[in-house]
Design an enzyme around this catalytic site. Sequence first.
Site, mmCIF file in Angstrom:
data_model
loop_
_atom_site.group_PDB
_atom_site.id
_atom_site.type_symbol
_atom_site.label_atom_id
_atom_site.label_comp_id
_atom_site.label_asym_id
_atom_site.label_seq_id
_atom_site.Cartn_x
_atom_site.Cartn_y
_atom_site.Cartn_z
ATOM 1 N N GLU A 149 8.370 10.720 -8.625
ATOM 2 C CA GLU A 149 7.614 10.651 -7.373
ATOM 3 C C GLU A 149 6.568 11.755 -7.301
ATOM 4 O OE1 GLU A 149 7.398 8.311 -5.245
ATOM 5 O OE2 GLU A 149 8.959 7.130 -6.202
ATOM 6 N N CYS A 195 -2.572 -6.177 -4.135
ATOM 7 C CA CYS A 195 -3.434 -5.754 -3.022
ATOM 8 C C CYS A 195 -4.236 -4.533 -3.457
ATOM 9 C CB CYS A 195 -2.584 -5.448 -1.793
ATOM 10 S SG CYS A 195 -3.537 -5.303 -0.260
ATOM 11 N N CYS A 217 -5.371 -12.148 -3.744
ATOM 12 C CA CYS A 217 -4.682 -12.627 -2.552
ATOM 13 C C CYS A 217 -3.901 -13.916 -2.807
ATOM 14 C CB CYS A 217 -5.680 -12.802 -1.411
ATOM 15 S SG CYS A 217 -6.425 -11.230 -0.920
ATOM 16 N N CYS A 246 -0.287 -13.189 -3.364
ATOM 17 C CA CYS A 246 0.363 -12.302 -2.385
ATOM 18 C C CYS A 246 1.410 -13.042 -1.567
ATOM 19 C CB CYS A 246 -0.690 -11.709 -1.448
ATOM 20 S SG CYS A 246 0.023 -10.642 -0.187
ATOM 21 N N CYS A 287 -1.717 -12.444 6.734
ATOM 22 C CA CYS A 287 -2.472 -11.208 6.502
ATOM 23 C C CYS A 287 -3.813 -11.297 7.222
ATOM 24 C CB CYS A 287 -2.695 -10.994 5.005
ATOM 25 S SG CYS A 287 -3.797 -9.604 4.642
#
Length: 344
Positions: A38, A193, A200, A203, A209
């Site tokens: 991370e 995205c 799209c 997605c 959206c």
Amino acid sequence: MTASNPLFADRLIAWQEQYGRHDLPWQVSDPYRIWLSEVMLQQTQVGTVIPYFLNFIARFPDVAALASASPDDVLAAWSGLGYYSRARNLHRAAQMLVNSHGGHFPQAPEALIELPGVGRSTAAAIAVFAFGARAAILDGNVKRVLARWAGIEGWPGEKRVENTLWQLAESLLPSSGIAGYTQGLMDLGSQVCTRTRPCCGACPVKEDCVACIAGRQSQLPAPKPRKTIPERHVVLLLIRDARGRIFLERRPPAGIWGGLWSLPEAQDTLSAASLCACRYGVNVDFDPPLPDVRHTFTHFHLAITPLPGAVNGAVVVTDSGTGWFDLVDIETLGLPAPVRRLLK
DNA sequence: AACGCGGGGCG
DNA sequence: CGCCCAGCGTT
């Protein structure tokens, strides 16, 4: 969400199971590896991080090994990743974990955030992946996904907008499957995205959206406002013929000065002659450029270099988008103000 | 050449 | 709180 669609989180979890990433070297149960990944991923993309991560783990296999390493060795393993304060914070945090936490990671995000180099989003990511905590992350990818999906206006770096996004991120959390959901959010942002040219069609939340429905993917999230507006530079060609007429060209219908008559535009003074020969079929002898003229638009400054030149004899123009004009006739044409000023 | 990236440090 | 910085990769 609409009544006909399953919950945002459920669609994301299902998508992640089928299309998301499952084989990353930090998709393990070891909090140390999750933390390390991370921090490395804070400013660096997955593909770049992987070899550094593997090398780092080989050199410092656990918190104790990292804590007892020398700062130089830690920095050496980080070398090339950039943002070296991350490595220094990582080292410090490892020593804090050994000295104050018995070498173990605290589980709550509120405790993890106390570690240097761990902010709100990173603390949540560690808590989610290592301990299954129900916490929201909000990194750059997630900001983009949420801003588009919910149609949140404004630049996400702005406090008001960021608060809205955090609130939304919290409200969308599932009651179970938090790790898959969080990974899905990250994967969707990096694989589907994307900032430019999002996919799209692929997605799982396109049906509701806001950005996709309205075709506003390129406008959301709003870009960081620029404090200094950009400077653009053009060379405008003042081409005269033997009768003293000036050569004008009608500009394209869209864009700056759309549809107006204007002077031909070149990228620079050196390419002007070849441009005239190639595009207009005329040989022009150019004089040295005149001093720059500055003109300010709403969104940029324009520096204009006027470049005078002459063609010999009469030139027949066939293209209706170009023409030779007497200076007196130019008064009646629709000309951009700076061009009109230039011609005087 | 400008932008984006998460967190820290500054005023 | 807003502002700036860090270093590399992407556009």
